[in-house]
Design a protein around this motif. Sequence first.
Motif, short mmCIF file in Angstrom:
data_model
loop_
_atom_site.label_atom_id
_atom_site.label_comp_id
_atom_site.label_asym_id
_atom_site.label_seq_id
_atom_site.Cartn_x
_atom_site.Cartn_y
_atom_site.Cartn_z
N ILE A 1 4.03 5.74 -5.32
CA ILE A 1 4.03 5.87 -6.86
C ILE A 1 3.17 6.64 -7.41
CG2 ILE A 1 3.70 4.26 -8.97
CD1 ILE A 1 5.07 2.00 -7.24
N LYS A 2 1.89 6.49 -6.85
CA LYS A 2 0.86 7.55 -7.49
C LYS A 2 0.87 8.76 -7.36
CE LYS A 2 -4.41 8.30 -6.82
NZ LYS A 2 -5.63 8.08 -5.92
N THR A 3 1.49 9.05 -6.20
CA THR A 3 1.95 10.63 -5.92
C THR A 3 2.93 10.95 -6.75
OG1 THR A 3 1.16 10.31 -3.56
CG2 THR A 3 2.37 12.30 -3.92
N SER A 4 3.86 10.20 -7.19
CA SER A 4 5.10 10.63 -7.92
C SER A 4 4.57 10.77 -9.17
CB SER A 4 6.04 9.65 -7.57
OG SER A 4 6.61 9.36 -6.33
N TRP A 5 3.72 9.93 -9.72
CA TRP A 5 3.19 10.38 -11.21
C TRP A 5 2.49 11.42 -11.18
CZ3 TRP A 5 5.06 8.22 -15.28
CH2 TRP A 5 5.31 6.88 -15.03
N ARG A 6 1.74 11.95 -10.05
CA ARG A 6 1.09 13.41 -10.21
C ARG A 6 1.92 14.67 -10.01
NH1 ARG A 6 -1.74 12.43 -6.07
NH2 ARG A 6 -0.60 13.58 -4.55
N LEU A 7 3.04 14.21 -9.26
CA LEU A 7 4.17 15.19 -9.22
C LEU A 7 5.17 15.33 -10.52
CD1 LEU A 7 5.64 14.67 -5.32
CD2 LEU A 7 4.00 16.74 -6.32
N LEU B 1 0.71 -1.11 0.04
CA LEU B 1 -0.16 0.04 -0.05
C LEU B 1 0.82 1.31 0.07
CD1 LEU B 1 -2.77 -0.79 2.64
CD2 LEU B 1 -2.93 -0.88 0.11
N HIS B 2 2.08 1.32 0.88
CA HIS B 2 2.96 2.29 0.69
C HIS B 2 3.35 2.86 -0.62
CE1 HIS B 2 5.78 5.19 2.09
NE2 HIS B 2 6.77 4.68 1.48
N LEU C 1 9.78 9.47 -3.64
CA LEU C 1 10.25 7.88 -3.92
C LEU C 1 11.25 7.37 -2.99
CD1 LEU C 1 9.96 8.03 -7.78
CD2 LEU C 1 8.52 6.82 -6.56
N GLU C 2 11.84 8.05 -2.17
CA GLU C 2 13.12 7.49 -1.43
C GLU C 2 12.98 7.77 0.11
OE1 GLU C 2 16.72 7.99 -4.78
OE2 GLU C 2 16.60 9.45 -3.11
N TYR C 3 11.84 8.39 0.37
CA TYR C 3 11.82 8.78 1.90
C TYR C 3 11.69 7.51 2.59
CZ TYR C 3 9.68 9.81 6.44
OH TYR C 3 9.31 9.88 7.74
N ALA C 4 12.50 7.47 3.51
CA ALA C 4 12.57 6.06 4.57
C ALA C 4 12.57 4.77 3.62
CB ALA C 4 11.11 6.02 5.43
N SER C 5 13.39 4.89 2.54
CA SER C 5 13.54 3.49 1.84
C SER C 5 14.13 2.45 2.54
CB SER C 5 14.24 3.85 0.39
OG SER C 5 15.80 4.31 0.87
N HIS D 1 7.90 -5.09 -8.23
CA HIS D 1 7.60 -3.52 -7.32
C HIS D 1 8.90 -2.65 -7.74
CE1 HIS D 1 4.46 -5.29 -5.42
NE2 HIS D 1 4.85 -6.21 -4.57
N VAL D 2 10.26 -3.26 -7.99
CA VAL D 2 11.24 -2.62 -8.53
C VAL D 2 11.19 -2.01 -9.57
CG1 VAL D 2 13.61 -2.75 -9.03
CG2 VAL D 2 12.94 -4.13 -7.21
N ILE D 3 10.64 -2.48 -10.74
CA ILE D 3 10.13 -2.13 -11.94
C ILE D 3 9.10 -0.77 -11.85
CG2 ILE D 3 9.21 -2.65 -14.32
CD1 ILE D 3 10.49 -5.27 -13.93
N ARG D 4 7.95 -1.20 -11.08
CA ARG D 4 6.93 0.03 -10.95
C ARG D 4 7.53 1.15 -10.46
NH1 ARG D 4 2.53 -1.61 -7.03
NH2 ARG D 4 1.84 0.50 -8.05
N VAL D 5 8.49 1.14 -9.35
CA VAL D 5 9.01 2.15 -8.75
C VAL D 5 10.06 2.91 -9.85
CG1 VAL D 5 10.49 3.30 -6.90
CG2 VAL D 5 8.75 1.57 -6.32
N GLU D 6 10.62 2.08 -10.50
CA GLU D 6 11.78 2.72 -11.49
C GLU D 6 11.10 3.30 -12.88
OE1 GLU D 6 15.41 3.53 -11.75
OE2 GLU D 6 15.01 1.84 -10.50
#
Length: 779
Positions: free
Chosen positions: A586-592, A580-581, A621-625, A635-640
Amino acid sequence: MSLNSLSQLNSIKNHNNRVLDLVFSNFDGVSVIKSTNYLSKIDVHHPPLNIEVTTKEPSYAVSKQFATHNFRKADYSLVNNKLSVVDWYSELSSVGDVNIAVSKFYSILHSIIEATVPKTKPRNFKYPSWFTRNLICLIKERDKIRKKFKIYSNSRDKLELLLCNKRIDSLIRSCYSNHLSEVEQSIRSNPKKIWSYIKQLRGGSSIFPGKMYLDGRSAESGDEICNLFATHFSSVYTPTDISNITDLGDRFPQFSLGHIRINERSIGKILKSLDVSKGPGPDGIPPLFIKMTWKYLTMPLKIIFEKSIQSSTFPSMWKSANVVPIYKKQDKSNIRNYRPVSILSLFSKVFERIVCPVITNYFKNIISNYQHGFTTRKSTVSNLLTYTTDIIECMDAKTQVDSIYTDFSSAFDKVNHKLLLSKLKCYGIHGSLLHWLGSYLENRSQCVTALGYRSFSFTATSGVPQGSHLGPILFLVFINDIAHSIKYSNYSIFADDLKLYRHIRSQSDVTLLQSDLDSIQDWCINNKMILNAEKCAHLRLTRNRNIINSTYLINGIALNKTTAMRDLGVVVDSKLNFNLHMDQIIKTSWRLLGFLKRVGKDFKNPNTLIVLYNSLVRSNLEYASPIWNPTYNKHVIRVERVQRNFTRFLAFKDRTCPYRAEYPVRLSHFKIDSLEVRRKAADVITLYKLIHGDMISSELLSRLKFSVPRTLPRFPLSQTFSLPRSRTNLGKYAPLNRLAKSYNEMNPLGEIDIFTINSVCQFRRRCYEILNSNSDNIY
């Protein structure tokens, strides 16, 4: 959809109970209803829809303009000459009352400011800031021609109007292009300029709606809005009740602190380090003026500070604050959706910066080790790392964990002053310092300032001063003894964010956790705090099919059971897989990223876009990674994918990089590290900080195990850390185990030694060199 800030608004289903027709919008004024007027033959798969779009021109509150001192245009050589002839010793030393001394100090300063600093009126905001004088004159000339043409309808006037419009359009494009070029070039020398531009495009929080509400009351003028804010902000304070407050005794008789010495050299050092980009406090003196005249202000400030400590009186003029409302979320017209930010006098904050390190160092060994807020070498990452490591160890052993997230209502504003002073006394603060802190806390006046207006003044009868240096440490002292109420459960706390958790093996464990929760409620009653049961939550963490049902109560109110909880910026779900995190960031990053693309389409330098991307998108995308670093490749591919899209956008802007180049080629061209490499580096750097004491956590250090060979090896060890055996992948890839595993995999040949490198910057640089040389292409 996230890239363009769109939402799907249609919820009307067809005969198969599905939604096939989608309605996208980027604002809320759209409603979709099923149509009853049929214009053609009805398709059962696509029911007819009526889409209503409601637009309303927003109205904004009008600000009041007035002339202010322009300190950037002051002649500071003249100011320093006037200050150098002032005999501060004779002016201030003979004064017995520190409040009179501060008044004299300000009267001299203000008289010099009036004589040397010019006043300017704010610019007329009818036109954008990038409009030049020639463009404004041309627009005014066009308006005259238009009026003339409307009256006489002369064809020559019409021709002049057309030519004038063409010149205006051309000049507007030229002015805007020059403005963007200036903003882009100032990203290194004056970053405030570009961030002001970005904030303006995002809809800055300094703009208030034309009509605002608070519990049925409304306000439209600037005065009324300020008073409404003041009514709301003052309602959170509680009167100081001295009844039922007993002397807590002396818990630490071996420690004591009763006096603080003032050093003139330390005052000058602080004055020289002030940030000139900040604004003035209630006294109207900005840091620019103080920094330019620091040589002649250290002596009078030393005299005033010493008088204040000796007389145990904090100056009344430094106890006033301007409160600025800052928008949080939801409806902007609702007063309750704003939080107050206090702006204090800079001289007051300089005084606090001298006192605060002494008090902080004194309480360093007294504050609980489980407290991660406002403490050195601890952070949200250290809090979450300790919490998740403990929970995953239990879940890997097939144990259920019940976690309770508490919420204190306006915790910082409800600190009882008498109780706080009593706790300071029992911790060893005594004498003139204790009385000085009492004077520092009491009778602090506040006034809401917005739109150029000021509200009525109100007194903070409770709480620690927000925006101050002493406020955080005083709050930690106040809440520190809450740990004595927790006897049977584990807990972790960040400032006022407290979470209780316990391994649940039977109903007796549920009873013990409820007992600790009741003890916390009793502590709140005794300490005049309020535990908001409606916002507290119960999160059950387990992967077992057979769960132990449990319900927890606060004042007879059952806590809300949730499957996910946002904990210090990270969404923790019941299975602790952080899916969920990752979905949320990812959703927030696409919007930004969509916002960045729209804003950056006119920027020409790719480095400007990279700076904006690093600040807006990559930071999200990197906060508290180190807590949620994904284990599985999907999941790695989705974030990348977010960064892949950004580098493709950069390739469009930069002709030196081919658009069809592969992702690793684009990364190399723009000198950007992949997000996977950066997360691995963050893991290893976190481990380095833990070992070298840059992140303090004795619990995590005790769990690290080293590989110790039974016989003398002929070759160096390839595995520095020994990884414990785990029953599930959850335990195998637990945050602390993953940190050690990342270092083992990065350093099989002993190219880097985590124990011998004494600089974290040098270690970080070496980590990136190794990881980039060993990284594979990411597709």
